[in-house]
Design an enzyme around this catalytic site. Structure first.
Site, PDB file in Angstrom:
ATOM      1  N   SER A 250       0.834  -1.202   0.019  1.00 43.00           N
ATOM      2  CA  SER A 250       0.046  -0.122   0.033  1.00 43.00           C
ATOM      3  C   SER A 250       0.847   1.195   0.142  1.00 43.00           C
ATOM      4  O   SER A 250       1.702   1.231  -0.795  1.00 43.00           O
ATOM      5  CB  SER A 250      -1.113  -0.101   1.301  1.00 43.00           C
ATOM      6  OG  SER A 250      -1.934   0.899   1.125  1.00 43.00           O
ATOM      7  N   LYS A 254       4.360   2.190  -2.153  1.00 44.25           N
ATOM      8  CA  LYS A 254       5.063   3.385  -2.870  1.00 44.25           C
ATOM      9  C   LYS A 254       6.494   3.919  -2.121  1.00 44.25           C
ATOM     10  O   LYS A 254       7.240   4.161  -2.874  1.00 44.25           O
ATOM     11  CB  LYS A 254       4.153   4.567  -2.450  1.00 44.25           C
ATOM     12  CG  LYS A 254       2.564   4.363  -2.573  1.00 44.25           C
ATOM     13  CD  LYS A 254       1.698   5.606  -2.529  1.00 44.25           C
ATOM     14  CE  LYS A 254       0.305   5.397  -1.934  1.00 44.25           C
ATOM     15  NZ  LYS A 254      -0.504   4.789  -3.018  1.00 44.25           N
ATOM     16  N   TRP A 341      -9.631   0.480  -6.183  1.00 39.94           N
ATOM     17  CA  TRP A 341      -9.252   1.694  -5.764  1.00 39.94           C
ATOM     18  C   TRP A 341      -7.613   2.083  -6.393  1.00 39.94           C
ATOM     19  O   TRP A 341      -7.357   3.101  -6.707  1.00 39.94           O
ATOM     20  CB  TRP A 341      -9.229   1.858  -4.294  1.00 39.94           C
ATOM     21  CG  TRP A 341      -8.882   3.181  -3.891  1.00 39.94           C
ATOM     22  CD1 TRP A 341      -7.950   3.465  -3.055  1.00 39.94           C
ATOM     23  CD2 TRP A 341      -9.586   4.218  -3.762  1.00 39.94           C
ATOM     24  NE1 TRP A 341      -7.755   4.472  -2.501  1.00 39.94           N
ATOM     25  CE2 TRP A 341      -9.076   5.033  -2.970  1.00 39.94           C
ATOM     26  CE3 TRP A 341     -10.907   4.605  -4.260  1.00 39.94           C
ATOM     27  CZ2 TRP A 341      -9.438   6.575  -2.972  1.00 39.94           C
ATOM     28  CZ3 TRP A 341     -11.519   5.892  -3.928  1.00 39.94           C
ATOM     29  CH2 TRP A 341     -10.354   7.023  -3.390  1.00 39.94           C
ATOM     30  N   HIS A 391      -7.316  -5.871  -1.137  1.00 42.56           N
ATOM     31  CA  HIS A 391      -6.256  -4.834  -0.654  1.00 42.56           C
ATOM     32  C   HIS A 391      -5.565  -5.331   0.567  1.00 42.56           C
ATOM     33  O   HIS A 391      -5.790  -5.284   1.415  1.00 42.56           O
ATOM     34  CB  HIS A 391      -6.468  -3.543  -0.738  1.00 42.56           C
ATOM     35  CG  HIS A 391      -5.720  -2.355  -0.255  1.00 42.56           C
ATOM     36  ND1 HIS A 391      -4.761  -1.826  -1.571  1.00 42.56           N
ATOM     37  CD2 HIS A 391      -4.780  -1.878   0.767  1.00 42.56           C
ATOM     38  CE1 HIS A 391      -3.728  -0.993  -0.781  1.00 42.56           C
ATOM     39  NE2 HIS A 391      -3.810  -1.074   0.425  1.00 42.56           N
TER      40      HIS A 391
END
Length: 410
Positions: A250, A254, A341, A391
């Site tokens: 998540s 990044k 998403w 997720h």
């Protein structure tokens, strides 16, 4: 439990597109054309010219600057358990101080190493969301004070918990396959809220690192912390110093991508469900967008990034360029079927469009132009899968990363 995803809360959310037909027309910035409009034709051209330009674009427009090594860093061994994980592992709990003395900022590192080997082992390193004590029910793991401080800030139950996210951290499986695991709480570096910079390293180390808090971001601070963890791991005799793999899920996916872009010592880079601001192409109007993420989580990025909210096509780079900064090292991008998403197809396209840099090094990419079926990994030096489910990071994901490491890192 606090959600580790980047779903926006507390804001009037604009309409979110989940229709591929409404993604819109976009053109990606050229990856292999230099600022002087010359074609990148070799790995040397990439390494000596274009890579530096691309890295600078992300520093100036998105994540901010990335300070150099910390000359004042020193470590204290807090605890060693020679019979962790039912005797299969050695666990070490190391406090990494980031300034002189023992009153300044620190990272509490939890390191697991297989107990039945005399050789240095490859290690996965990844930040965690809720403190080291939440990755396992192991009573020997020290409670994270920074996480307790975060709970108090949120006015949540501050009683210590253990193992809340244990299913995300299959330590035993990693140990049995010959890998170590190094993890630390990301809040040791900066708490994940808009004012976190005030008490995090962007403020406490500003003078020492010669950088203003506004000149980098929360993602930058977390990524810089991963490099400091690597500094320690390269001194540990149980760790194969050139075989440390950075991984993140998540927002920490990044972070792993940005750490890997700035620190070539990481042997491989893994992004799990990193979505917008990570592996997914920013220009795609699907799921979370630049406008949404910068309104909900402005601290993740420098303020310049918000200036592209109204016209994302003016952004001088896109996320395939971030992924390309891992080249020629192995790169893995993973998505989940229910995680719309995060734009799974956008993540696939990010990895696909990074292939052109890997080709300069004679490295193979995904090997397909088609999105693979769920639970069917594809690729070579660049790999991708979309896992059935939500997720999250699950055992299926980790088993692919282990196989990836076995083939390309070990």
């Amino acid at each position: 439990m606090f959600c580790s995803c980047s779903v926006m809360t507390g804001f009037a959310q604009p309409p979110v597109n989940y229709d591929e037909a409404k993604v819109g027309v976009y053109q990606l910035p050229p990856l292999l054309i230099t600022n002087s409009k010359t074609k990148v034709r070799s790995s040397s051209d990439w390494d000596h010219t274009r890579r530096k330009e691309v890295l600078q674009l992300f520093k100036e427009n998105m994540y901010g600057q990335f300070p150099g090594p910390d000359a004042e860093m020193h470590v204290v061994m807090q605890k060693i358990d020679s019979s962790a994980i039912d005797g299969l592992a050695i666990s070490k709990q190391v406090r990494i101080y980031l300034s002189k003395g023992e009153n300044g900022p620190y990272i509490d590192l939890l390191l697991y190493i297989p107990a039945n080997t005399t050789q240095p082992v490859p290690v996965f390193t990844s930040l965690n969301f809720q403190g080291n004590h939440n990755i396992s029910m192991d009573e020997n793991i020290l409670i994270s004070q920074h996480y307790l401080d975060f709970l108090k800030f949120k006015k949540a139950d501050a009683s210590p918990t253990r193992g809340v996210q244990e299913r995300r951290w299959p330590v035993k499986a990693l140990i049995e396959h010959g890998y170590g695991l190094a993890t630390a709480y990301y809040g040791d570096l900066e708490q994940d809220h808009a004012d976190g910079w005030e008490t995090g390293i962007r403020t406490s180390l500003a003078h020492q690192l010669h950088i203003k808090p506004a000149d980098w971001s929360a993602i930058g601070a977390w990524a810089w912390g991963l490099s400091r963890i690597l500094d320690y791991l390269q001194t540990d005799k149980n760790v194969a110093a050139t075989k440390v793999i950075v991984m993140g899920h998540s927002r920490l996916g990044k972070t792993a991508l940005w750490a890997g872009a700035n620190d070539p010592r990481f042997a491989a880079v893994i992004s799990n469900n990193s979505g917008e601001g990570g592996a997914a192409l920013t220009r795609r109007n699907y799921g979370e967008t630049l406008s949404i993420i910068t309104k909900a989580f402005p601290h993740w990025f420098i303020s310049k990034y918000q200036s592209y909210q109204d016209d994302v096509n003016t952004l001088p780079m896109d996320q395939h360029m971030l992924l390309a900064l891992a080249a020629p090292r192995p790169l893995y991008v993973a998505s989940a079927t229910n995680d719309k998403w995060a734009d799974p197809y956008g993540e696939f396209l990010g990895a696909k469009n990074a292939e052109q840099v890997y080709a300069l090094f004679n490295k193979k990419g995904l090997g397909t132009d088609q999105m693979p079926a769920p639970d069917m990994p594809v690729g070579n030096t660049i790999r991708y899968h979309i896992r059935t489910g939500d997720h999250d990071v699950l055992l299926f994901d980790w088993m692919q990363y282990i196989k990836f490491g076995d083939e390309l890192v070990k």
